[in-house]
Design a protein around this motif. Structure first.
Motif, PDB file in Angstrom:
ATOM      1  N   ALA A  39       0.829  -1.204   0.000  1.00  0.00           N
ATOM      2  CA  ALA A  39       0.000   0.000   0.000  1.00  0.00           C
ATOM      3  C   ALA A  39       0.861   1.251   0.000  1.00  0.00           C
ATOM      4  O   ALA A  39       1.828   1.345   0.751  1.00  0.00           O
ATOM      5  CB  ALA A  39      -0.903  -0.001   1.229  1.00  0.00           C
ATOM      6  N   GLU A  40       0.494   2.180  -0.857  1.00  0.00           N
ATOM      7  CA  GLU A  40       1.029   3.538  -0.840  1.00  0.00           C
ATOM      8  C   GLU A  40      -0.183   4.419  -0.576  1.00  0.00           C
ATOM      9  O   GLU A  40      -1.115   4.458  -1.375  1.00  0.00           O
ATOM     10  CB  GLU A  40       1.671   3.906  -2.177  1.00  0.00           C
ATOM     11  CG  GLU A  40       2.149   5.342  -2.228  1.00  0.00           C
ATOM     12  CD  GLU A  40       2.722   5.736  -3.590  1.00  0.00           C
ATOM     13  OE1 GLU A  40       3.062   6.915  -3.738  1.00  0.00           O
ATOM     14  OE2 GLU A  40       2.805   4.881  -4.491  1.00  0.00           O
ATOM     15  N   VAL A  41      -0.186   5.101   0.575  1.00  0.00           N
ATOM     16  CA  VAL A  41      -1.385   5.825   0.991  1.00  0.00           C
ATOM     17  C   VAL A  41      -1.025   7.246   1.407  1.00  0.00           C
ATOM     18  O   VAL A  41      -0.048   7.460   2.125  1.00  0.00           O
ATOM     19  CB  VAL A  41      -2.099   5.106   2.158  1.00  0.00           C
ATOM     20  CG1 VAL A  41      -3.428   5.769   2.480  1.00  0.00           C
ATOM     21  CG2 VAL A  41      -2.308   3.629   1.849  1.00  0.00           C
ATOM     22  N   TYR A  42      -1.844   8.195   0.955  1.00  0.00           N
ATOM     23  CA  TYR A  42      -1.713   9.597   1.321  1.00  0.00           C
ATOM     24  C   TYR A  42      -2.857   9.956   2.264  1.00  0.00           C
ATOM     25  O   TYR A  42      -4.026   9.674   1.962  1.00  0.00           O
ATOM     26  CB  TYR A  42      -1.806  10.495   0.083  1.00  0.00           C
ATOM     27  CG  TYR A  42      -0.691  10.306  -0.915  1.00  0.00           C
ATOM     28  CD1 TYR A  42       0.398  11.177  -0.926  1.00  0.00           C
ATOM     29  CD2 TYR A  42      -0.719   9.280  -1.848  1.00  0.00           C
ATOM     30  CE1 TYR A  42       1.424  11.013  -1.844  1.00  0.00           C
ATOM     31  CE2 TYR A  42       0.298   9.113  -2.766  1.00  0.00           C
ATOM     32  CZ  TYR A  42       1.363   9.980  -2.762  1.00  0.00           C
ATOM     33  OH  TYR A  42       2.386   9.822  -3.671  1.00  0.00           O
ATOM     34  N   PHE A  43      -2.517  10.570   3.385  1.00  0.00           N
ATOM     35  CA  PHE A  43      -3.508  10.944   4.388  1.00  0.00           C
ATOM     36  C   PHE A  43      -3.549  12.449   4.580  1.00  0.00           C
ATOM     37  O   PHE A  43      -2.514  13.124   4.554  1.00  0.00           O
ATOM     38  CB  PHE A  43      -3.143  10.336   5.751  1.00  0.00           C
ATOM     39  CG  PHE A  43      -3.151   8.845   5.781  1.00  0.00           C
ATOM     40  CD1 PHE A  43      -4.299   8.141   6.099  1.00  0.00           C
ATOM     41  CD2 PHE A  43      -1.995   8.129   5.507  1.00  0.00           C
ATOM     42  CE1 PHE A  43      -4.293   6.753   6.138  1.00  0.00           C
ATOM     43  CE2 PHE A  43      -1.980   6.741   5.551  1.00  0.00           C
ATOM     44  CZ  PHE A  43      -3.133   6.058   5.868  1.00  0.00           C
ATOM     45  N   ASN A  44      -4.757  12.966   4.833  1.00  0.00           N
ATOM     46  CA  ASN A  44      -4.888  14.352   5.260  1.00  0.00           C
ATOM     47  C   ASN A  44      -4.327  14.413   6.679  1.00  0.00           C
ATOM     48  O   ASN A  44      -4.788  13.675   7.553  1.00  0.00           O
ATOM     49  CB  ASN A  44      -6.361  14.763   5.248  1.00  0.00           C
ATOM     50  CG  ASN A  44      -6.567  16.191   5.687  1.00  0.00           C
ATOM     51  OD1 ASN A  44      -6.127  16.601   6.756  1.00  0.00           O
ATOM     52  ND2 ASN A  44      -7.277  16.949   4.880  1.00  0.00           N
ATOM     53  N   PRO A  45      -3.330  15.256   6.947  1.00  0.00           N
ATOM     54  CA  PRO A  45      -2.685  15.270   8.253  1.00  0.00           C
ATOM     55  C   PRO A  45      -3.508  15.944   9.355  1.00  0.00           C
ATOM     56  O   PRO A  45      -3.151  15.865  10.520  1.00  0.00           O
ATOM     57  CB  PRO A  45      -1.386  16.031   8.003  1.00  0.00           C
ATOM     58  CG  PRO A  45      -1.715  16.931   6.865  1.00  0.00           C
ATOM     59  CD  PRO A  45      -2.684  16.166   6.007  1.00  0.00           C
ATOM     60  N   VAL A  46      -4.621  16.570   8.985  1.00  0.00           N
ATOM     61  CA  VAL A  46      -5.480  17.215   9.966  1.00  0.00           C
ATOM     62  C   VAL A  46      -6.591  16.257  10.403  1.00  0.00           C
ATOM     63  O   VAL A  46      -6.886  16.123  11.582  1.00  0.00           O
ATOM     64  CB  VAL A  46      -6.083  18.525   9.403  1.00  0.00           C
ATOM     65  CG1 VAL A  46      -7.039  19.172  10.394  1.00  0.00           C
ATOM     66  CG2 VAL A  46      -4.971  19.492   9.008  1.00  0.00           C
ATOM     67  N   THR A  47      -7.186  15.564   9.431  1.00  0.00           N
ATOM     68  CA  THR A  47      -8.339  14.704   9.706  1.00  0.00           C
ATOM     69  C   THR A  47      -8.016  13.217   9.721  1.00  0.00           C
ATOM     70  O   THR A  47      -8.849  12.415  10.138  1.00  0.00           O
ATOM     71  CB  THR A  47      -9.422  14.924   8.631  1.00  0.00           C
ATOM     72  OG1 THR A  47      -8.910  14.475   7.359  1.00  0.00           O
ATOM     73  CG2 THR A  47      -9.830  16.375   8.544  1.00  0.00           C
TER      74      THR A  47
END
Length: 93
Positions: free
Chosen positions: A76-84
């Motif tokens: 998995a390569e995953v991008y997350f919103n760092p606030v939510t």
């Protein structure tokens, strides 16, 4: 226009067009003091079932990005919103 000039112009155009696509998503415009700490984010990522995290980093698009495995063991390569902590983009193999 000489062939060298045409080639250089074409290469520059392709680089400019490909650059944003390769950069990854834009996750937030919030100031970093609004972001989850790395420790809190890593805990949330584990709660979502991601494991064996080889890379955890901040991207130029203001995302937290990981390389690891999902709960089913897929890469998995995953991008997350760092606030939510919301998943913005995921590539699962």
């Amino acid at each position: 226009m000489t062939s060298k000039t045409l080639l250089a112009t074409t290469a520059l155009t392709l680089a400019l067009l490909a650059g944003p696509a390769l950069a990854g998503p834009k996750c937030t415009s919030e100031a970093k003091d609004k972001w989850l700490s790395e420790a809190d984010m890593k805990q949330k990522i584990a709660e979502l079932g991601y494991k064996d995290i080889k890379t955890f980093k901040t991207t130029s698009g203001n995302c937290y990005e990981i390389y690891g495995h999902d709960k089913d063991g897929h890469k998995a390569e995953v991008y997350f919103n760092p606030v939510t902590a919301a998943v913005v983009k995921a590539e699962i193999d």
